[in-house]
Enzyme design. Structure first.
Site, short mmCIF file in Angstrom:
data_model
loop_
_atom_site.label_atom_id
_atom_site.label_comp_id
_atom_site.label_asym_id
_atom_site.label_seq_id
_atom_site.Cartn_x
_atom_site.Cartn_y
_atom_site.Cartn_z
N SER A 15 0.81 -1.23 0.00
CA SER A 15 0.00 0.00 0.00
C SER A 15 0.85 1.28 0.00
CB SER A 15 -0.92 0.01 1.23
OG SER A 15 -1.61 1.25 1.27
N LYS A 16 0.44 2.22 -0.84
CA LYS A 16 1.12 3.51 -0.89
C LYS A 16 0.45 4.52 0.05
CE LYS A 16 2.34 2.82 -5.77
NZ LYS A 16 3.56 2.08 -5.44
N SER A 17 -0.66 4.12 0.68
CA SER A 17 -1.43 5.07 1.48
C SER A 17 -0.65 5.67 2.65
CB SER A 17 -2.73 4.42 1.97
OG SER A 17 -3.56 4.16 0.87
N LYS A 66 -14.08 -3.75 1.28
CA LYS A 66 -14.91 -2.54 1.14
C LYS A 66 -16.40 -2.81 1.36
CE LYS A 66 -11.73 -0.09 -1.92
NZ LYS A 66 -11.53 0.59 -3.21
N GLY A 127 -16.61 -1.97 -17.36
CA GLY A 127 -16.55 -2.72 -16.12
C GLY A 127 -17.80 -2.49 -15.29
N GLY A 129 -17.79 -3.81 -11.78
CA GLY A 129 -17.43 -4.26 -10.43
C GLY A 129 -17.51 -3.11 -9.44
P1 NDP Z 1 -13.93 -6.11 -9.38
O1 NDP Z 1 -13.32 -7.45 -9.21
O2 NDP Z 1 -15.03 -5.67 -8.49
O3 NDP Z 1 -14.51 -6.00 -10.89
C1 NDP Z 1 -13.74 -6.44 -11.96
C2 NDP Z 1 -14.37 -5.99 -13.28
O4 NDP Z 1 -13.41 -6.27 -14.32
C3 NDP Z 1 -15.65 -6.72 -13.65
O5 NDP Z 1 -16.46 -5.83 -14.36
C4 NDP Z 1 -15.13 -7.85 -14.56
O6 NDP Z 1 -16.08 -8.28 -15.53
C5 NDP Z 1 -14.03 -7.12 -15.28
N1 NDP Z 1 -12.96 -7.99 -15.81
C6 NDP Z 1 -12.06 -8.70 -15.11
N2 NDP Z 1 -11.20 -9.33 -15.94
C7 NDP Z 1 -11.58 -8.99 -17.20
C8 NDP Z 1 -11.09 -9.32 -18.50
N3 NDP Z 1 -10.03 -10.11 -18.67
N4 NDP Z 1 -11.71 -8.81 -19.58
C9 NDP Z 1 -12.79 -7.98 -19.42
N5 NDP Z 1 -13.30 -7.64 -18.23
C10 NDP Z 1 -12.70 -8.14 -17.12
O7 NDP Z 1 -12.69 -5.09 -9.37
P2 NDP Z 1 -12.72 -3.55 -8.91
O8 NDP Z 1 -13.93 -2.94 -9.50
O9 NDP Z 1 -12.50 -3.46 -7.45
O10 NDP Z 1 -11.39 -2.98 -9.61
C11 NDP Z 1 -11.31 -2.74 -11.00
C12 NDP Z 1 -10.01 -2.02 -11.34
O11 NDP Z 1 -9.98 -0.71 -10.75
C13 NDP Z 1 -8.74 -2.73 -10.86
O12 NDP Z 1 -7.76 -2.64 -11.90
C14 NDP Z 1 -8.29 -1.89 -9.68
O13 NDP Z 1 -6.89 -1.94 -9.49
C15 NDP Z 1 -8.74 -0.50 -10.11
N6 NDP Z 1 -8.93 0.43 -8.98
C16 NDP Z 1 -8.13 1.54 -8.92
C17 NDP Z 1 -8.27 2.46 -7.91
C18 NDP Z 1 -7.37 3.66 -7.86
O14 NDP Z 1 -7.35 4.38 -6.85
N7 NDP Z 1 -6.63 3.96 -8.91
C19 NDP Z 1 -9.27 2.28 -6.83
C20 NDP Z 1 -10.10 1.09 -7.01
C21 NDP Z 1 -9.91 0.20 -8.04
P3 NDP Z 1 -17.14 -9.48 -15.21
O15 NDP Z 1 -18.25 -8.83 -14.46
O16 NDP Z 1 -17.57 -9.94 -16.57
O17 NDP Z 1 -16.41 -10.51 -14.42
#
Ligand code: NDP
Length: 274
Positions: A15-17, A66, A127, A129
């Protein structure tokens, strides 16, 4: 006793926090301690309880806690309630106040650091998620012309859009469904870049002057940024600024002081390339 904060996650060593908040505290003359704490996967609630007993005043929460943090709260901000997830906890007596600063950090990076106005823009969010969900309300607050959520599994995008149907009509579909549309802002909130994978995006989706924003960050261009550049995006960004800005927003929630972020971001960027 010096005010105590921490970030909880599993894993957490990367973590960088702590470095970000220490820099904020120095720059804004705030006396505080901010640590990284590992919680067992089934031990988050106990870890938070122990931290409160030890005098902790607030905490950040990262993967995979979270949603559990959201359920632990006795009061939620509107944006945390909309996000269904909490990344910032504040402890006031018996109250646990939950907030979510991720989306605000994203929007602040886009609008303030990149000087990119959201009003009237066509926005594509890739996305469905947790990160995508947290971004939606803050993005909509910027008054875009339209929002399209595309996800590998289209049903998840549909479910997400339904949760915001009371405030904005959101288009949804899988990546193929995007074809024929173009966007001013394309945000990658999938974790595909984490796995080094690119997304099967149709040609022609980046409008003139468009910004392609990957929430992931690392040393150099992510696969999404490379694809966006090849397909004609005018500007490509990674999520390091989002990381710093969500931390600044959490710092503001706790301390009512908005710390300067530019130097912290520049130092982190330099560290990634060292
Ligand atoms: P989740 O696991 O909740 O969601 C993942 C999402 O990515 C889903 O929509 C999933 O689709 C999709 N996905 C995963 N693999 C693939 C693939 N190979 N091809 C296409 N779609 C894919 O993750 P989060 O929402 O928590 O995080 C998402 C990203 O955001 C991460 O890279 C994370 O590091 C980044 N992030 C950055 C932050 C920052 O401060 N910069 C803060 C929070 C997150 P499906 O529903 O079809 O499985």
């Amino acid at each position: 006793m010096t005010d105590l904060y921490a970030v909880f996650g599993n894993p957490i060593a990367h973590s960088k926090s702590p470095a970000i908040h220490a820099a904020f505290a120095r720059a804004s003359n705030q006396a505080l301690i901010y640590e990284a704490r590992l919680a067992a996967v089934d031990g988050f609630e106990q870890a938070i309880s122990d931290f409160r007993t030890a005098g902790g005043q607030g905490a950040n929460v990262t993967v995979p806690f979270k949603e559990e943090a959201y359920r632990l709260c006795t009061r939620l901000s509107d944006r945390a309630a909309r996000a269904g997830a909490v990344n910032t906890l504040t402890f006031n007596g018996n109250e646990i106040f939950g907030d979510n600063t991720d989306g605000a950090g994203l929007v602040r990076d886009i609008t303030h650091n990149f000087g990119y106005e959201l009003a009237g823009k066509r926005v594509l969010l890739l996305g469905a998620g947790g990160a995508a969900r947290g971004a939606i309300a803050p993005l909509l607050a910027g008054a875009p012309a339209s929002l399209f959520i595309a996800n590998r599994s289209a049903e998840k995008a549909e479910l997400l859009a339904a949760a915001f149907a009371d405030i904005f009509p959101v288009n949804t579909g899988n990546f193929a469904k995007i074809a024929g549309n173009s966007f001013h802002l394309v945000i990658n909130a999938t974790s595909a870049s984490l796995a080094g994978e690119s997304l099967p995006l149709p040609q022609g989706i980046f409008a003139a002057g468009s910004l392609a924003y990957d929430m992931m960050y690392g040393k150099g261009e992510t696969p999404f940024m490379a694809l966006a550049r090849e397909q004609g995006a005018s500007c490509c960004a990674d999520g390091l600024g989002m990381l710093v800005e969500q931390a600044a927003e959490a710092f503001f929630v706790w301390r009512a002081v908005r710390p300067p972020t530019a130097a912290v971001l520049a130092n982190l960027r330099a560290g990634l390339h060292a």
